[in-house]
Design a protein around this motif. Structure first.
Motif, PDB file in Angstrom:
ATOM      1  N   VAL A  47      -0.142  59.633   3.440  1.00  0.00           N
ATOM      2  CA  VAL A  47       0.482  60.223   2.248  1.00  0.00           C
ATOM      3  C   VAL A  47       0.217  61.725   2.202  1.00  0.00           C
ATOM      4  N   ASP A  48      -1.027  62.131   2.464  1.00  0.00           N
ATOM      5  CA  ASP A  48      -1.378  63.557   2.445  1.00  0.00           C
ATOM      6  C   ASP A  48      -0.555  64.357   3.450  1.00  0.00           C
ATOM      7  N   ILE A  49      -0.360  63.812   4.637  1.00  0.00           N
ATOM      8  CA  ILE A  49       0.448  64.493   5.660  1.00  0.00           C
ATOM      9  C   ILE A  49       1.849  64.766   5.113  1.00  0.00           C
ATOM     10  N   HIS A  50       2.419  63.758   4.457  1.00  0.00           N
ATOM     11  CA  HIS A  50       3.766  63.928   3.897  1.00  0.00           C
ATOM     12  C   HIS A  50       3.768  64.900   2.717  1.00  0.00           C
ATOM     13  N   CYS A  51       2.680  64.921   1.939  1.00  0.00           N
ATOM     14  CA  CYS A  51       2.570  65.883   0.830  1.00  0.00           C
ATOM     15  C   CYS A  51       2.577  67.321   1.349  1.00  0.00           C
ATOM     16  N   HIS A  52       2.116  67.501   2.569  1.00  0.00           N
ATOM     17  CA  HIS A  52       2.075  68.834   3.173  1.00  0.00           C
ATOM     18  C   HIS A  52       3.333  69.148   3.974  1.00  0.00           C
ATOM     19  N   GLY A  53       4.380  68.323   3.804  1.00  0.00           N
ATOM     20  CA  GLY A  53       5.683  68.650   4.372  1.00  0.00           C
ATOM     21  C   GLY A  53       6.010  68.055   5.723  1.00  0.00           C
ATOM     22  N   ARG A  54       5.081  67.347   6.345  1.00  0.00           N
ATOM     23  CA  ARG A  54       5.394  66.698   7.623  1.00  0.00           C
ATOM     24  C   ARG A  54       6.250  65.480   7.360  1.00  0.00           C
ATOM     25  N   ARG A  55       7.159  65.194   8.258  1.00  0.00           N
ATOM     26  CA  ARG A  55       8.022  64.022   8.136  1.00  0.00           C
ATOM     27  C   ARG A  55       8.082  63.303   9.471  1.00  0.00           C
ATOM     28  N   PHE A  56       8.230  61.995   9.415  1.00  0.00           N
ATOM     29  CA  PHE A  56       8.322  61.161  10.597  1.00  0.00           C
ATOM     30  C   PHE A  56       9.523  60.238  10.430  1.00  0.00           C
ATOM     31  N   ASP A  57      10.191  59.949  11.536  1.00  0.00           N
ATOM     32  CA  ASP A  57      11.330  59.035  11.490  1.00  0.00           C
ATOM     33  C   ASP A  57      10.866  57.591  11.367  1.00  0.00           C
ATOM     34  N   LEU A  58       9.726  57.294  11.998  1.00  0.00           N
ATOM     35  CA  LEU A  58       9.197  55.937  12.038  1.00  0.00           C
ATOM     36  C   LEU A  58       7.717  55.966  11.657  1.00  0.00           C
ATOM     37  N   ILE A  59       7.332  55.060  10.766  1.00  0.00           N
ATOM     38  CA  ILE A  59       5.928  54.912  10.392  1.00  0.00           C
ATOM     39  C   ILE A  59       5.542  53.457  10.638  1.00  0.00           C
ATOM     40  N   LEU A  60       4.551  53.259  11.521  1.00  0.00           N
ATOM     41  CA  LEU A  60       3.999  51.925  11.760  1.00  0.00           C
ATOM     42  C   LEU A  60       2.773  51.799  10.868  1.00  0.00           C
ATOM     43  N   MET A  61       2.839  50.929   9.876  1.00  0.00           N
ATOM     44  CA  MET A  61       1.844  50.872   8.798  1.00  0.00           C
ATOM     45  C   MET A  61       1.056  49.572   8.825  1.00  0.00           C
ATOM     46  N   ASP A  62      -0.259  49.688   9.007  1.00  0.00           N
ATOM     47  CA  ASP A  62      -1.148  48.537   8.891  1.00  0.00           C
ATOM     48  C   ASP A  62      -1.248  48.156   7.410  1.00  0.00           C
ATOM     49  N   MET A  63      -1.604  46.920   7.134  1.00  0.00           N
ATOM     50  CA  MET A  63      -1.723  46.482   5.745  1.00  0.00           C
ATOM     51  C   MET A  63      -3.136  46.693   5.194  1.00  0.00           C
ATOM     52  N   ASP A  64      -4.139  46.276   5.953  1.00  0.00           N
ATOM     53  CA  ASP A  64      -5.521  46.312   5.467  1.00  0.00           C
ATOM     54  C   ASP A  64      -6.252  47.521   6.027  1.00  0.00           C
ATOM     55  N   MET A  65      -6.494  48.501   5.169  1.00  0.00           N
ATOM     56  CA  MET A  65      -7.217  49.713   5.556  1.00  0.00           C
ATOM     57  C   MET A  65      -8.085  50.159   4.395  1.00  0.00           C
ATOM     58  N   PRO A  66      -9.168  50.871   4.701  1.00  0.00           N
ATOM     59  CA  PRO A  66      -9.999  51.419   3.621  1.00  0.00           C
ATOM     60  C   PRO A  66      -9.311  52.610   2.952  1.00  0.00           C
ATOM     61  N   ILE A  67      -9.797  53.010   1.836  1.00  0.00           N
ATOM     62  CA  ILE A  67      -9.359  54.165   1.048  1.00  0.00           C
ATOM     63  C   ILE A  67      -7.996  53.928   0.413  1.00  0.00           C
ATOM     64  N   MET A  68      -6.941  53.721   1.219  1.00  0.00           N
ATOM     65  CA  MET A  68      -5.615  53.379   0.690  1.00  0.00           C
ATOM     66  C   MET A  68      -4.971  52.418   1.685  1.00  0.00           C
ATOM     67  N   ASN A  69      -4.674  51.206   1.220  1.00  0.00           N
ATOM     68  CA  ASN A  69      -4.091  50.213   2.132  1.00  0.00           C
ATOM     69  C   ASN A  69      -2.595  50.470   2.338  1.00  0.00           C
ATOM     70  N   GLY A  70      -2.011  49.672   3.217  1.00  0.00           N
ATOM     71  CA  GLY A  70      -0.613  49.860   3.578  1.00  0.00           C
ATOM     72  C   GLY A  70       0.365  49.635   2.447  1.00  0.00           C
ATOM     73  N   ILE A  71       0.058  48.698   1.565  1.00  0.00           N
ATOM     74  CA  ILE A  71       0.932  48.441   0.417  1.00  0.00           C
ATOM     75  C   ILE A  71       0.931  49.652  -0.517  1.00  0.00           C
TER      76      ILE A  71
END
Length: 133
Positions: A47-71
């Motif tokens: 999320v922070d990367i996108h807040c700083h203006g970076r964009r990606f065509d494809l994001i492969l997102m895990d579900m279970d992660m610390p700090i902020m999960n995939g959902i």
């Protein structure tokens, strides 16, 4: 259009707290011709990367992660207007868990780990968006 040529046009972000899974998915992307990719260990960084203006065509997102999960991360990215193809990649396989993840704003879902066939399926779904890029 050949997949290798198509892949070279794509930017991808791999979001997974497991470094081995990140490396596997990054290697798969490279083998598909996706040279412009990055890996991060949690949804907050994505999320922070996108807040700083970076964009990606494809994001492969895990579900279970610390700090902020995939959902949470997927919901946040969608609320920010991010229209990237977000694909959930998780070892969770109950129908309820998958549905909850999909409802967060995913375009697609695949069980971990990705393999060449699964990645090709994802890229084939993206291909029409890149034929004129």
């Amino acid at each position: 259009m050949a997949r290798r040529n198509f892949g070279s046009q794509i930017t991808a972000l791999v979001v997974d707290d497991n470094v081995l899974n990140r490396r596997i998915h990054e290697k798969l992307l490279e083998s598909a011709g996706v040279r412009n990719h990055e890996g991060v260990e949690n949804g907050k960084i994505a999320v922070d990367i996108h807040c700083h203006g970076r964009r990606f065509d494809l994001i492969l997102m895990d579900m279970d992660m610390p700090i902020m999960n995939g959902i949470q991360a997927t919901k946040e990215l969608r609320s920010m207007g991010i229209g990237s193809m977000i694909v959930g990649v998780s070892s969770r396989c109950t129908e309820t868990e998958i549905r909850k993840f999909m409802e967060s704003g995913l375009n697609d879902y695949h069980e971990k780990p990705l393999n060449t066939a699964k990645l090709n399926s994802i890229l084939d779904k993206m291909n029409p968006n890149f034929t004129n890029k």
